[in-house]
Design a protein around this motif. Structure first.
Motif, mmCIF file in Angstrom:
data_model
loop_
_atom_site.group_PDB
_atom_site.id
_atom_site.type_symbol
_atom_site.label_atom_id
_atom_site.label_comp_id
_atom_site.label_asym_id
_atom_site.label_seq_id
_atom_site.Cartn_x
_atom_site.Cartn_y
_atom_site.Cartn_z
ATOM 1 N N ILE A 243 23.033 40.332 -72.592
ATOM 2 C CA ILE A 243 23.460 40.041 -73.379
ATOM 3 C C ILE A 243 23.747 38.796 -74.608
ATOM 4 N N LEU A 244 23.683 37.707 -73.198
ATOM 5 C CA LEU A 244 23.748 36.268 -73.586
ATOM 6 C C LEU A 244 22.522 36.303 -74.918
ATOM 7 N N THR A 245 21.129 36.655 -74.221
ATOM 8 C CA THR A 245 20.284 36.949 -74.934
ATOM 9 C C THR A 245 20.072 37.551 -76.099
ATOM 10 N N ILE B 80 11.596 40.792 -73.559
ATOM 11 C CA ILE B 80 13.442 41.190 -73.683
ATOM 12 C C ILE B 80 13.299 40.397 -75.202
ATOM 13 N N GLY B 81 12.445 39.099 -75.195
ATOM 14 C CA GLY B 81 13.285 38.422 -76.183
ATOM 15 C C GLY B 81 12.486 39.257 -77.561
ATOM 16 N N ASP B 82 11.108 39.490 -77.990
ATOM 17 C CA ASP B 82 10.350 40.426 -78.873
ATOM 18 C C ASP B 82 11.327 41.604 -78.873
ATOM 19 N N THR B 83 11.202 42.483 -78.350
ATOM 20 C CA THR B 83 12.370 43.442 -78.461
ATOM 21 C C THR B 83 13.682 43.646 -78.931
ATOM 22 N N LEU B 84 14.905 42.776 -78.579
ATOM 23 C CA LEU B 84 15.664 42.313 -79.533
ATOM 24 C C LEU B 84 15.913 41.678 -80.876
ATOM 25 N N ALA B 85 14.354 40.979 -80.935
ATOM 26 C CA ALA B 85 14.657 40.426 -81.798
ATOM 27 C C ALA B 85 14.716 41.618 -83.516
ATOM 28 N N HIS B 86 13.326 42.945 -82.642
ATOM 29 C CA HIS B 86 12.839 43.484 -83.904
ATOM 30 C C HIS B 86 14.096 44.576 -83.736
ATOM 31 N N VAL B 87 14.676 44.727 -82.786
ATOM 32 C CA VAL B 87 15.756 45.592 -82.787
ATOM 33 C C VAL B 87 17.607 44.754 -83.530
ATOM 34 N N SER B 88 17.055 43.856 -84.042
ATOM 35 C CA SER B 88 18.417 43.113 -84.765
ATOM 36 C C SER B 88 18.179 42.904 -86.582
ATOM 37 N N ILE B 89 16.527 43.534 -86.248
ATOM 38 C CA ILE B 89 16.504 43.764 -87.632
ATOM 39 C C ILE B 89 16.736 45.168 -88.118
ATOM 40 N N ALA B 90 16.285 45.678 -87.486
ATOM 41 C CA ALA B 90 16.930 47.226 -88.156
ATOM 42 C C ALA B 90 18.655 46.829 -87.809
#
Length: 267
Positions: A178-180, A38-48
């Motif tokens: 959400i916290l993550t 999930i960390g990798d996933t949310l990081a990639h979405v954050s970059i978008a």
């Protein structure tokens, strides 16, 4: 050694110290629940979101945070839709995040250099706004973990038992997501989106080797992360290395040493 006394380096140390608390704590819950990716996933979405922020000239980290929170809700919805294939939700959202990021990159070629700092980390460019965001995220995460420690403990180790005991599982799952998302959005400028999952997972992997209880694991995971972050920043500052990469390589080195030590004790 003059760099250590400089103002930008002091900001980097403060930002790194705060993230060294929140990232490994949230990462521990993800690792124990087998949701490390999930960390990798949310990081990639954050970059978008960051790319969109540059495109529309709005605070990039703020937009990245909104994207990450939206993605955390989407992951939770998809996890319920595909109960037997929970990892599928992570793959779907990650694909969408990468696709959006690539589209925004092509739409705003002029800011690609700025966005690259979020991919690989740019802790030396932390400003007062960034530190404020990181500080607020730290307070929110620590307060949530302290207030709901017993509930998070039960949910982490036995979600079915938590549901049977009347715990609002859906609420706490969303809260953890959400916290993550908050932690990842605050972390990407420090270690970069491509490395942020290492700060979430490797300290947890180290701590699980040596800790003997859940509370010990939480304390150990923070100590390991702080050691790697502080030492990594000092080494990177003195020898002019990439801070994010130095921190992650130190974490990997520590993990290898602990694994070798554990193997030696068994022999």
């Amino acid at each position: 050694m003059e760099i250590i006394a400089s103002e930008f380096f002091q900001r980097a140390l403060l930002g790194g110290f705060l993230i060294g608390i929140t990232a490994p704590v949230m990462g521990l819950f993800l690792v124990l629940r087998r949701l490390s990716m999930i960390g990798d996933t949310l990081a990639h979405v954050s970059i978008a979101g960051v790319a969109l922020g540059f495109l529309i000239n709005v605070f990039p980290i703020g937009v990245g945070l909104l994207f990450a929170i939206a993605a955390s809700f989407a992951i939770e919805k998809l996890r319920k839709a595909y109960k037997s294939y929970a990892e599928l939700s992570i793959a779907i959202i990650m694909s969408g995040g990468v696709a959006l990021a690539s589209l925004f990159f092509t739409m705003g070629r002029g800011f690609n250099v700025n966005v690259s700092s979020y991919l690989f980390g740019s802790i030396y460019t932390l400003g007062n706004e960034d530190l404020l965001v990181i500080g607020i995220v730290t307070i929110i995460v620590l307060a949530a973990v302290k207030i709901h420690f017993k509930e998070l403990f039960l949910l982490t180790f036995d979600e079915d038992a938590a549901a049977v005991n009347g715990l609002p599982v859906k609420y706490f799952n969303i809260m953890i997501s959400i916290l993550t998302a908050l932690v990842i959005s605050a972390s990407i400028k420090i270690v970069g989106a491509l490395l942020v999952s290492a700060l979430l997972t490797i300290p947890a992997a180290c701590s699980l080797i040596i800790a003997r209880s859940f509370k010990q694991t939480i304390i150990t995971v923070v100590l390991i992360a702080e050691l790697a972050v502080m030492a990594g920043l000092m080494i990177a500052g003195v020898w002019n290395l990439a801070p994010g990469g130095t921190i992650v390589m130190l974490l990997i080195f520590m993990l290898i040493l602990l694994l070798l030590a554990k193997r030696g004790f068994k022999i």
